[in-house]
Enzyme design. Structure first.
Site, short mmCIF file in Angstrom:
data_model
loop_
_atom_site.label_atom_id
_atom_site.label_comp_id
_atom_site.label_asym_id
_atom_site.label_seq_id
_atom_site.Cartn_x
_atom_site.Cartn_y
_atom_site.Cartn_z
N LYS A 298 0.83 -1.22 0.00
CA LYS A 298 0.00 0.00 0.00
C LYS A 298 0.86 1.26 0.00
CE LYS A 298 -2.52 -0.63 3.60
NZ LYS A 298 -1.77 -1.83 4.03
N LYS A 333 8.66 -6.94 9.07
CA LYS A 333 8.17 -6.27 7.87
C LYS A 333 9.19 -5.34 7.24
CE LYS A 333 3.97 -3.95 6.30
NZ LYS A 333 2.76 -3.23 6.70
N PHE A 661 3.77 -8.29 -9.51
CA PHE A 661 5.09 -8.87 -9.24
C PHE A 661 5.59 -9.56 -10.51
CE2 PHE A 661 4.18 -9.59 -4.41
CZ PHE A 661 4.02 -8.22 -4.26
#
Length: 839
Positions: A298, A333, A661
């Site tokens: 995002k 992350k 991707f």
């Protein structure tokens, strides 16, 4: 506003006077209420250093090197003429072909005069009264302009008949000229008038500068490489603009920024007052489907979108992002600056400390925690009289209440201001908060994922991660410094033994908290890889808080982009969590209405929701995720469809951004876009900004621009006034948004709901603390779970922030580190001081 100030002489030795005046000029340069500086000094003190100490934009005498340079170059609209020089030229009529001799006029005034005279066609020369050959020079000129009185040794007979003699000594504007010379008086009067004219011109400039200015943004060029290097290599390969240059390009004034190093600056809230009449731009929210533990990009989409809008479509746009916590940066992350060729730079500064806002929140949070413990201790060990004498001490023979103590007295209904007049009963009520230790809800915080701290109990409180602090939520939801101070005071930390709430205001710590937060309230300006502006401000998690960046950053950005511009912000995790809270909590607090929702999806996440193998951070992806599998994608689109439906509950157009991707096949990409459009999305667009920068998100930007022109029928999901807390939690959020069949309240949760309702907090919005890895409370349940009962284990209140937050299941507010945290790869080069390994 628009005032002008004189710097006058003082009776000190010349060096001290010059030093004093330089300091005074520098002070007035930075005073936003002073729009012009007029120097009134003895001739001996006029020096290049003094004249150039004045900011060119405040130089109403037009004598600084910058103004002189503009005069010489003929930039007519951009300089101020020396009032004295202007007066001399105004008095002289036809100068074409005439010869003008400047006597004893040097420096800035001499340069101004020569330039103005030559523009009028005059031939100029200069000398001193004692120059050799003066008689001959005087005899052959038409006009003599003197900077000092004519000495007696120079007879008038040296002037040829009809020669005009004008005195323009530097004392003219101070009123120290002689009063028996008509020409001198005329120059003086005109010079004063022209200085007034310069002041008016300067004030008009200032008024114009306060209005929104057209952006003059110079975007940075990208040269994407293949294969795509690491994020930090890409960040380091780009040379960011100096932040003051960026600020000027987007219309910020010099007194509206506070610079931190070369690439970061705090932006002052005074800008909102300056641009209060400026229409807002379009407001875009980036949300997502239920993510994998790896995240679906995002932040990357947010950055890619604004790079596309501004650098490629030439539309003003601003990204507003949350500040990342050290927890995920060093945990699983990684950073939150975006990625690939769509990121905020320098990414290491973005991800590490930034401008210290989270540290300020930690300090404020823990000060409040310490105040609670200290108050309980002192009340348990002292009498009413001893407490009163220490809380209201005699200072220099006088005893007085502080302002926050007077406010507490008023809340108690004690309308007295003299400490000596309180009765014993009033003293007891004033000094005793009677905190019930079993009801303390205020936790200490640190900005690190530290699982062990879950086991540490201090008094009745434990540890949370810093971004879960209510003070972080307050920072994100506040609309002004005054509002923040009020919200800090409303923080409920516990109940007293009668069941009434005890606040930070009762503890007397509100002012101190506000002082710790006074700089943190200002958004931080940074830039993308393509040189477009970004605000980074506040960083609440979306699973354990409301998960949005600050209202203030959004409001400032909406003014700066102008009516046709775009502000793009993001909500944490899936639309069921971050977006729902954005609409029901943040938009209520801000009053802002969103134009478009961009819903981010990936083929990888959709395959997971379609029944693919589990995805774990640090583990290689299974072949299902790296090979084409249309059935898995089709089955997983149920989650995308559900998130589109959730968005539609709020009446806002949704554009699906498929973050592509390299392992995604064209057929998979086409299938997702087709299903998204069939499910009610305004459009669905594949995006390649990670590999191509803004150029790879141009189609997304065009779709967002079109969607923003659609009629919006935005509405909140529930009424604050007419729905009790339980109904907001159950029938509205649990059932409508998550798809639960019902909720199950623990006895503790039911007790808290009853208590908050009784205390008058029943009309606050709801902020569910729930796992982000599933629409349900069970992370392993992917796709669109149905028929589940949502367990509410506890309910807490963030009264300062302005919401009630139920804890779903075993939700923890202190994350832990994984087996192999990111910090294994993070290092510092001791020679270059470069950070390595961040992503």
């Amino acid at each position: 506003k628009g005032s002008h100030k004189h710097v006058t002489k003082n009776r000190f030795c010349p060096l001290v006077i010059r030093f004093f005046h330089c300091l005074e000029i520098l002070r007035l340069n930075e005073d936003p209420n002073v729009q012009g500086l007029a120097l009134d000094l003895p001739e001996s003190l006029y020096s290049s250093k003094i004249l150039n100490a004045v900011k060119p934009e405040k130089d109403v005498d037009g004598l600084s090197d910058v103004n002189l340079g503009r005069l010489v170059r003929g930039e007519d609209s951009d300089y101020l003429v020396s009032p004295t020089a202007g007066a001399v030229v105004e008095l002289l009529e036809d100068l074409d072909g005439k010869t003008v001799l400047l006597v004893d006029i040097n420096g800035a005034l001499g340069s101004s005069l020569q330039c103005l005279l030559q523009r009028r066609g005059a031939i100029t020369a200069s000398c001193h009264w004692k120059s050799p050959g003066l008689q001959s020079k005087l005899h052959h000129v038409d006009v003599v302009v003197a900077g000092s009185p004519k000495p007696e040794s120079v007879p008038v007979s040296w002037l040829k008949p009809g020669t005009t003699l004008i005195n323009c000594s530097s004392d003219l504007l101070s009123g120290r000229q002689s009063l028996n010379n008509t020409t001198e008086n005329a120059v003086c009067s005109l010079a004063v008038a022209m200085r007034m004219q310069n002041m008016v011109k300067n004030t008009e400039r200032w008024i114009h500068s306060q209005q929104l200015r057209k952006w003059d943004l110079h975007c940075l060029k990208l040269q994407p490489l293949s294969p795509v290097p690491s994020d930090i290599e890409i960040s380091r390969a780009q040379s960011p603009k100096a932040v003051d240059v960026l600020a000027k390009e987007i219309g910020l004034l010099t007194d509206e920024i506070e610079i931190y190093g070369q690439t970061k600056a705090k932006v002052r809230l005074s800008l909102l007052e300056r641009l209060k009449d400026q229409p807002d731009g379009k407001y875009v929210l980036v949300a997502g489907i239920t993510p994998t533990p790896l995240g679906e990009g995002k932040s990357t989409v947010t950055i890619g979108l604004v790079q596309a809008l501004t650098a490629h479509l030439k539309i003003n746009s601003f990204a507003c992002l949350r500040q990342p916590s050290q927890g995920p940066t060093f945990g699983v992350k990684g950073g939150a600056a975006g990625g690939g060729y769509a990121q905020v730079i320098p990414m290491e500064e973005f991800n590490l400390h930034l401008t210290g806002d989270i540290h300020a929140i930690t300090a404020a949070n823990n000060l409040l925690a310490a105040a609670i413990d200290a108050r309980i201790l002192h009340e348990n060990t002292q009498s009413d009289k001893a407490l009163y004498n220490r809380l209201v001490p005699v200072v220099k023979g006088v005893r007085g209440f502080s302002s926050i103590q007077l406010a507490r007295l008023r809340r108690l209904g004690i309308n007295k201001t003299d400490p000596e007049t309180l009765t014993e009963e009033e003293i007891s009520r004033f000094v005793r908060l009677d905190i019930d230790p079993s009801t303390i809800t205020w936790q200490r915080v640190v900005d690190t994922n530290d699982r062990f701290l879950r086991k540490i109990t201090i008094g009745q409180a434990q540890f949370d991660i810093a971004v879960a602090s209510e003070i972080m939520a307050i920072l994100a939801l506040t609309t002004s410094l005054e509002d923040m101070k009020e919200r800090l005071g409303k923080i409920v930390v516990a109940n007293d033994k009668k069941g009434e709430p005890v606040t930070a205001e009762d503890l007397g710590v509100t002012g101190a908290l506000a002082v710790l937060m006074k700089d943190a309230i200002k958004p931080t300006l940074m830039q993308t890889l393509e040189g477009t502006p970004v605000f980074v401000h506040a960083g609440p998690f979306a699973n354990i808080a409301h998960g949005n960046s600050s209202i203030l950053a959004d409001k400032i950005a909406l003014k700066l982009v102008g009516e046709k511009g775009f502000v793009v912000t993001e909500a944490g995790f899936g639309a069921d969590i971050g977006m729902e809270k954005f609409f029901n909590i943040k938009c209520r607090a801000s009053g802002l209405v969103p134009s478009v929702v961009v819903l981010v999806a990936t083929v990888r996440a959709l395959k997971m929701h379609g029944g693919g193998p589990s995805v774990s951070a640090g583990a290689p992806l299974k072949k299902e995720y790296t090979e084409e599998n249309l059935q898995l994608v089709a089955d997983g689109c149920c989650n995308l469809q559900k998130q589109i439906q959730i968005t539609q509950l709020f009446g806002v157009p949704v554009v699906v951004a498929l973050n592509v991707f390299k392992t995604d096949s064209p057929a998979e990409v086409d299938l997702v876009c087709k299903i998204a459009k069939q499910s009610g999305a305004f459009d669905a667009v594949p995006c390649n900004h990670w590999s191509d920068g803004g150029r790879g998100a141009v189609k997304l930007a065009q779709a967002v621009e079109k969607a923003a022109n659609q009629k919006s029928s935005f509405k909140y999901l529930y009424s604050l006034e007419h729905k009790p807390l339980l109904e907001k939690i159950d029938t509205t959020i649990a059932q409508k948004v998550y798809g639960a069949e019902d909720i199950e309240l623990s006895p503790a949760a039911q007790s808290q709901i009853d208590r908050y309702t009784r205390q008058g907090f029943g009309k606050l919005p709801i902020c569910m603390a729930k796992t982000h890895l599933s629409l349900s409370h069970q992370p392993e349940k992917k796709g669109v779970p149905t028929g589940f009962i949502l367990p509410i284990s506890d309910v807490r209140a963030s009264i300062g922030a302005g919401f009630i937050y139920p804890l779903v299941g075993t939700m923890s507010t202190m994350p832990g580190l994984p087996t192999r945290p990111c910090f294994y790869d993070i290092d510092l080069d001791p020679v270059t001081e470069e950070v390595k390994g961040l992503f």
